[in-house]
Scaffold this motif. Structure first.
Motif, PDB file in Angstrom:
ATOM      1  N   VAL A  84       3.652   4.842  -4.976  1.00  0.00           N
ATOM      2  CA  VAL A  84       3.751   5.925  -3.996  1.00  0.00           C
ATOM      3  C   VAL A  84       5.095   5.887  -3.277  1.00  0.00           C
ATOM      4  O   VAL A  84       5.765   6.908  -3.108  1.00  0.00           O
ATOM      5  CB  VAL A  84       2.599   5.829  -2.962  1.00  0.00           C
ATOM      6  CG1 VAL A  84       2.787   6.849  -1.851  1.00  0.00           C
ATOM      7  CG2 VAL A  84       1.255   5.993  -3.649  1.00  0.00           C
ATOM      8  N   LEU A  85       5.499   4.669  -2.846  1.00  0.00           N
ATOM      9  CA  LEU A  85       6.682   4.502  -2.008  1.00  0.00           C
ATOM     10  C   LEU A  85       7.369   3.190  -2.358  1.00  0.00           C
ATOM     11  O   LEU A  85       6.710   2.153  -2.483  1.00  0.00           O
ATOM     12  CB  LEU A  85       6.271   4.492  -0.530  1.00  0.00           C
ATOM     13  CG  LEU A  85       7.312   4.060   0.510  1.00  0.00           C
ATOM     14  CD1 LEU A  85       8.439   5.086   0.605  1.00  0.00           C
ATOM     15  CD2 LEU A  85       6.644   3.875   1.883  1.00  0.00           C
ATOM     16  N   VAL A  86       8.691   3.239  -2.496  1.00  0.00           N
ATOM     17  CA  VAL A  86       9.486   2.017  -2.678  1.00  0.00           C
ATOM     18  C   VAL A  86      10.486   1.937  -1.529  1.00  0.00           C
ATOM     19  O   VAL A  86      11.274   2.863  -1.309  1.00  0.00           O
ATOM     20  CB  VAL A  86      10.230   2.015  -4.026  1.00  0.00           C
ATOM     21  CG1 VAL A  86      11.022   0.708  -4.173  1.00  0.00           C
ATOM     22  CG2 VAL A  86       9.265   2.176  -5.188  1.00  0.00           C
ATOM     23  N   LEU A  89       5.410  -7.206  -2.467  1.00  0.00           N
ATOM     24  CA  LEU A  89       6.532  -7.537  -1.593  1.00  0.00           C
ATOM     25  C   LEU A  89       7.447  -8.509  -2.320  1.00  0.00           C
ATOM     26  O   LEU A  89       6.983  -9.486  -2.915  1.00  0.00           O
ATOM     27  CB  LEU A  89       6.047  -8.176  -0.287  1.00  0.00           C
ATOM     28  CG  LEU A  89       5.092  -7.350   0.574  1.00  0.00           C
ATOM     29  CD1 LEU A  89       4.627  -8.172   1.777  1.00  0.00           C
ATOM     30  CD2 LEU A  89       5.781  -6.088   1.057  1.00  0.00           C
ATOM     31  N   ILE A  90       8.748  -8.253  -2.260  1.00  0.00           N
ATOM     32  CA  ILE A  90       9.737  -9.141  -2.872  1.00  0.00           C
ATOM     33  C   ILE A  90      10.668  -9.660  -1.779  1.00  0.00           C
ATOM     34  O   ILE A  90      11.255  -8.879  -1.027  1.00  0.00           O
ATOM     35  CB  ILE A  90      10.597  -8.402  -3.913  1.00  0.00           C
ATOM     36  CG1 ILE A  90       9.732  -7.674  -4.939  1.00  0.00           C
ATOM     37  CG2 ILE A  90      11.530  -9.376  -4.624  1.00  0.00           C
ATOM     38  CD1 ILE A  90      10.531  -6.761  -5.848  1.00  0.00           C
ATOM     39  N   GLU A 127       9.223 -10.099 -12.136  1.00  0.00           N
ATOM     40  CA  GLU A 127       7.774 -10.288 -12.022  1.00  0.00           C
ATOM     41  C   GLU A 127       7.134  -9.099 -11.314  1.00  0.00           C
ATOM     42  O   GLU A 127       6.071  -8.611 -11.722  1.00  0.00           O
ATOM     43  CB  GLU A 127       7.474 -11.586 -11.265  1.00  0.00           C
ATOM     44  CG  GLU A 127       5.989 -11.853 -11.025  1.00  0.00           C
ATOM     45  CD  GLU A 127       5.197 -12.052 -12.311  1.00  0.00           C
ATOM     46  OE1 GLU A 127       3.953 -11.974 -12.241  1.00  0.00           O
ATOM     47  OE2 GLU A 127       5.811 -12.289 -13.373  1.00  0.00           O
ATOM     48  N   ALA A 128       7.781  -8.603 -10.264  1.00  0.00           N
ATOM     49  CA  ALA A 128       7.265  -7.422  -9.564  1.00  0.00           C
ATOM     50  C   ALA A 128       7.208  -6.212 -10.497  1.00  0.00           C
ATOM     51  O   ALA A 128       6.254  -5.428 -10.469  1.00  0.00           O
ATOM     52  CB  ALA A 128       8.138  -7.111  -8.351  1.00  0.00           C
ATOM     53  N   LYS A 129       8.240  -6.059 -11.343  1.00  0.00           N
ATOM     54  CA  LYS A 129       8.243  -4.938 -12.298  1.00  0.00           C
ATOM     55  C   LYS A 129       7.096  -5.055 -13.282  1.00  0.00           C
ATOM     56  O   LYS A 129       6.435  -4.054 -13.615  1.00  0.00           O
ATOM     57  CB  LYS A 129       9.579  -4.904 -13.044  1.00  0.00           C
ATOM     58  CG  LYS A 129       9.786  -3.660 -13.910  1.00  0.00           C
ATOM     59  CD  LYS A 129       9.968  -2.421 -13.056  1.00  0.00           C
ATOM     60  CE  LYS A 129      10.565  -1.246 -13.837  1.00  0.00           C
ATOM     61  NZ  LYS A 129       9.715  -0.722 -14.911  1.00  0.00           N
ATOM     62  N   GLU A 156       9.614  -3.544  -0.788  1.00  0.00           N
ATOM     63  CA  GLU A 156       8.172  -3.311  -0.767  1.00  0.00           C
ATOM     64  C   GLU A 156       7.857  -2.145  -1.693  1.00  0.00           C
ATOM     65  O   GLU A 156       8.481  -1.089  -1.603  1.00  0.00           O
ATOM     66  CB  GLU A 156       7.675  -2.982   0.637  1.00  0.00           C
ATOM     67  CG  GLU A 156       6.176  -2.691   0.677  1.00  0.00           C
ATOM     68  CD  GLU A 156       5.673  -2.283   2.055  1.00  0.00           C
ATOM     69  OE1 GLU A 156       4.464  -2.017   2.180  1.00  0.00           O
ATOM     70  OE2 GLU A 156       6.498  -2.218   2.990  1.00  0.00           O
ATOM     71  N   ILE A 157       6.910  -2.377  -2.611  1.00  0.00           N
ATOM     72  CA  ILE A 157       6.448  -1.313  -3.500  1.00  0.00           C
ATOM     73  C   ILE A 157       5.001  -1.018  -3.134  1.00  0.00           C
ATOM     74  O   ILE A 157       4.122  -1.874  -3.298  1.00  0.00           O
ATOM     75  CB  ILE A 157       6.551  -1.726  -4.983  1.00  0.00           C
ATOM     76  CG1 ILE A 157       7.992  -2.159  -5.318  1.00  0.00           C
ATOM     77  CG2 ILE A 157       6.137  -0.571  -5.888  1.00  0.00           C
ATOM     78  CD1 ILE A 157       8.076  -3.501  -5.963  1.00  0.00           C
ATOM     79  N   LEU A 158       4.756   0.151  -2.613  1.00  0.00           N
ATOM     80  CA  LEU A 158       3.416   0.558  -2.183  1.00  0.00           C
ATOM     81  C   LEU A 158       2.785   1.422  -3.267  1.00  0.00           C
ATOM     82  O   LEU A 158       3.384   2.411  -3.712  1.00  0.00           O
ATOM     83  CB  LEU A 158       3.499   1.340  -0.873  1.00  0.00           C
ATOM     84  CG  LEU A 158       2.178   1.893  -0.322  1.00  0.00           C
ATOM     85  CD1 LEU A 158       1.237   0.766   0.063  1.00  0.00           C
ATOM     86  CD2 LEU A 158       2.451   2.817   0.859  1.00  0.00           C
TER      87      LEU A 158
END
Length: 343
Positions: free
Chosen positions: A148-150, A257-258, A134-136, A248-250
């Protein structure tokens, strides 16, 4: 519908997860054989899973023409020889992570699978987890802007097995634990790393420092990717409080957030004024459904003659990052990865 008949090679804790799935939960798949050099482990697995064939030597198992595919869940040092032998025998392969000890071994394994026209899927089960998927979808939709940042974190509760202290055999937590995180960074950034810097130390097993001075149980890694994205990995073994996996994927316009540290949504308030949420106790519980989806995807890619969702190349690139991260840790320097190789 055709049934894919499977042999499980390695009947330890992780192996039995795949074995139980394949025995009862996977459409189009059937577990017909078990293989393990330990007679005790083999007998226990046979009693539970009730298969037709058992072997203590994988070479004998691969001679069985009824077997269409194998699931390899052995210590990493044995992956190469088993996977290549399976490919040469015409068996499709699901190999647990890390794929091999180094990039050269991975290349041999990938070449063997291609040469013999068999599938090679790598066991990064997090890609099959509902929350990760779902996050993807959210990231790919552009809902949080450009990534930007993972940041990916994995802490394991268990005391390391004796063989894990020798990082020449295990690569330490970067290989055994954080290869999941490194794959997660590649997946969510959609890019390849060009640099990595690692620091770490042995904080929980001081009794083995004299025999294994290079062993580390905690590591922090910073990465930069070809397209400028940033990555961070936080890894640890033997934390004892529970199993912890979070991401966290920023993005430029938001974040995703997962995961959290809790086992479930129950919160206890007691008369001592404490608020208690039980911690997640095991990866086997947290990712149980993901393992089922992973095993189903393996059978489906064979039946549909499609590319595995997690390929040998994905496995190799994670191994490459494991070695770069370990080199950085041991040599106390930034390791630069050839940009042409990353493209």
């Amino acid at each position: 519908m055709k049934t894919i008949r499977v042999c499980l090679i390695g009947t330890g804790r992780a192996g039995l997860i795949h074995g139980r799935n394949m025995a009862a939960k996977i459409r189009g798949g059937e577990l017909i054989a078990l293989c393990d050099p330990s007679q005790e482990a083999l007998k226990a697995a046979e009693k539970e899973l009730n298969v037709t064939y058992t072997y203590t030597d994988y070479r004998q198992a691969l001679k069985n023409t009824e077997i269409d595919a194998v699931i390899v869940v052995t210590p990493t040092v044995y992956h190469k020889e088993i996977v290549i032998a399976a490919a040469e025998a015409g068996k499709h392969i699901l190999c647990e992570k890390p794929l091999a000890m180094d990039e050269a071994e991975c290349l041999e394994m990938i070449a063997a699978a291609e040469r013999n026209q068999v599938k090679l899927q790598v066991g990064f089960m997090r890609r099959f987890d509902e929350s990760f998927q779902e996050a993807k979808r959210i990231v790919d939709s552009g809902a949080i802007g450009e990534v930007v940042l993972v940041k990916s974190l994995t802490h394991g509760p268990s005391e390391p097995k004796p063989w894990m202290y020798d990082i020449s055999k295990s690569n330490g937590p970067i290989g055994e634990v954080n290869s999941h995180d490194l794959d997660t960074l590649r997946w969510f950034t959609g890019s390849e790393a060009v640099s990595i810097y690692s620091i770490g130390g042995n904080f929980r097993s001081p009794e083995i420092k004299e025999d294994y001075p290079d062993y580390y149980d905690t590591v922090s890694m910073n990465l930069q990717f070809l397209d400028g994205k940033l990555g961070a990995v936080d890894g640890a073994q033997y934390v004892q409080y529970g199993y912890d996996a979070r991401v966290e994927i920023l993005g430029t316009n938001g974040s995703v957030l997962i995961g959290d540290q809790s086992k479930h949504k129950v919160v206890i308030a007691n008369r001592e004024g404490e608020i208690i949420r039980p911690a997640m106790h095991s990866w086997t519980y947290l990712f149980a459904d993901a393992y089922v989806a992973e095993d189903q995807a393996f059978i489906d890619c064979i039946l549909e003659d499609s590319e595995p969702f997690v390929t040998g190349y994905d496995g190799m690139m994670a191994v490459k990052l494991v070695h770069a991260g370990l080199t950085s840790l041991l040599e106390k320097r930034i390791v630069w990865i050839d940009k042409e190789e990353a493209q």
